[in-house]
Design an enzyme around this catalytic site. Structure first.
Site, mmCIF file in Angstrom:
data_model
loop_
_atom_site.group_PDB
_atom_site.id
_atom_site.type_symbol
_atom_site.label_atom_id
_atom_site.label_comp_id
_atom_site.label_asym_id
_atom_site.label_seq_id
_atom_site.Cartn_x
_atom_site.Cartn_y
_atom_site.Cartn_z
ATOM 1 N N THR A 94 44.936 45.856 42.944
ATOM 2 C CA THR A 94 43.566 45.752 43.450
ATOM 3 C C THR A 94 42.728 44.852 42.548
ATOM 4 O O THR A 94 41.991 43.981 43.026
ATOM 5 C CB THR A 94 42.926 47.151 43.579
ATOM 6 O OG1 THR A 94 43.666 47.892 44.552
ATOM 7 C CG2 THR A 94 41.472 47.077 43.993
ATOM 8 N N TYR A 147 44.103 50.038 34.626
ATOM 9 C CA TYR A 147 42.690 49.736 34.870
ATOM 10 C C TYR A 147 42.172 48.721 33.855
ATOM 11 O O TYR A 147 41.648 47.664 34.223
ATOM 12 C CB TYR A 147 41.897 51.037 34.786
ATOM 13 C CG TYR A 147 40.418 50.912 35.100
ATOM 14 C CD1 TYR A 147 39.970 50.694 36.405
ATOM 15 C CD2 TYR A 147 39.460 51.049 34.094
ATOM 16 C CE1 TYR A 147 38.609 50.610 36.683
ATOM 17 C CE2 TYR A 147 38.107 50.968 34.371
ATOM 18 C CZ TYR A 147 37.684 50.759 35.660
ATOM 19 O OH TYR A 147 36.337 50.676 35.939
#
Ligand code: NAD
Ligand code: UDP
Length: 324
Positions: A94, A147
């Site tokens: 993402t 992340y």
């Protein structure tokens, strides 16, 4: 009002994205909200669906998208540790594929594009407070790396598109932000503590609670984000946006208990791996270049957030969709 623009907000149905969409719609812009609802619900933007200048697209930013816009705010990415660790490979995709897709679109349309980056690029910092030129201390193979490293790679892509293609890019490094519309089950510290205090459950302190965070209220954050997007063209560098007032997690728990008038007790649980021990933004750059600084302190922001938690129906909130 300033010139009306066509603006894409990826992750626009999320906690921060939905407030950003509201603000931009209110200013009269033509707003496209793109989201796959991994960590959010349509409820967050339901109030905007009747507006003629708002459009909602269900789409996953790991796949290309073809739109014509003047500006892009790229917020699509799970943000809470429990959410981004749920499917770490998807989180990295993402961040990285999402950045490539919005940058490609920006290049084609000559749009200005802002990346929602994070204080996590500093990892567990040895420098305190954190200034934008600090390069960070990130464990590249730990559970937070999907992340942290995904966001670092996205920053790299943004700067390379700027250098290679002359794209006008913005990078906001967001420090812990809270407020109404946080997902009640996102596992973040503010939502957990408020939910637990309201239910009279034990408040879960990870570790001994001496680790610190600096909490920014969402309205301050959105203001900083919009100012950064509209700043002069030479502000192509990461900018910290956050509240420099630092609290230990134990202090936060005590304040939440006081404000909810709760009888909850504190219970210690193991500290998650790579949990940063301290975090506080240096915001001199935002002050001098954006004339921005936070206006809402933790007590007031928590009162507003608690008031929101008290009026929602928690059964309306789903945990993340499990098939990603
Ligand atoms: P959030 O989880 O509420 O919002 C993220 C949104 O992105 C959600 O609506 C989610 O459904 C959507 N999304 C996730 N993956 C997607 C995909 N592949 N395609 C399309 N949409 C997708 O979190 P938030 O707190 O609103 O965070 C917004 C942004 O700000 C994120 O990029 C996050 O990394 C960044 N940020 C937030 C904080 C904070 O404290 N809130 C701190 C640092 C950075
Ligand atoms: N934390 C905690 N109890 C909880 C949830 C989080 O003590 O129920 C701690 C967590 O270990 C971290 C801090 O609160 O030190 C902030 O956690 P959060 O997940 O909100 O954000 P991040 O770690 O990404 O800053």
């Amino acid at each position: 009002m300033s010139q009306v623009k066509r603006i894409l907000v990826t992750g626009g149905a999320g906690f921060l994205g939905s407030h950003l969409c509201e603000r931009l719609v209110g200013e009269g812009h033509d707003v496209i909200c793109l989201d796959n609802f991994f960590t959010s619900q349509k409820n967050n933007v339901a109030g905007l669906l009747g507006c003629g200048n708002f459009e909602l697209i269900r789409h996953d930013i790991t796949h290309p998208v073809w739109l014509e816009v003047d500006e892009i705010y790229n917020l699509a990415c799970p943000a809470a540790p429990g959410h981004y660790q749920f499917n770490p490979i998807k989180t990295m995709k993402t961040s990285v594929l999402g950045a490539i897709h919005v940058l490609g679109m920006a290049k084609r349309c000559r749009a200005k594009v802002l990346q929602a980056s994070t204080s996590e690029v500093y990892g567990d910092p040895e420098v305190h407070p954190q200034k934008e030129d600090y390069r960070g201390c990130v464990n590249p193979i730990g559970p937070r790396a999907c992340y942290d490293e995904g966001k670092r790679a996205a920053e790299t892509l943004f700067m390379d598109y700027h250098r290679s293609n002359g794209l006008d890019v913005r990078i906001i490094r967001i420090f812990n932000t809270y407020g109404p519309r946080m997902h009640p089950f996102d596992g973040r510290v503010v939502s957990n503590f408020i939910r637990q205090a309201m239910a009279g459950e034990a408040i879960t302190i990870f570790g001994d609670g001496s680790q610190t965070r600096s909490f920014c209220y969402r309205d301050d954050l959105i203001e900083g984000m919009i100012r950064l997007m509209n700043a002069p063209d030479d502000l192509v560098q990461p900018v910290n946006i956050g509240n420099p007032h630092e609290f230990t997690i134990r202090e936060l728990a005590q304040l939440v208990i006081e404000l909810t008038n709760s009888s909850s007790t504190l219970v210690e649980q193991p500290l998650p791996e790579d949990d940063p021990t301290q975090r506080r933004p240096d915001i001199e750059l935002a002050k001098s270049r954006l004339n921005w600084q936070p206006t809402i302190e933790l007590r007031e922001g928590l009162e507003r957030t608690i008031a929101w938690f008290q009026q929602i129906d928690i059964s309306q909130y789903r945990p993340p969709t499990p098939n990603y």
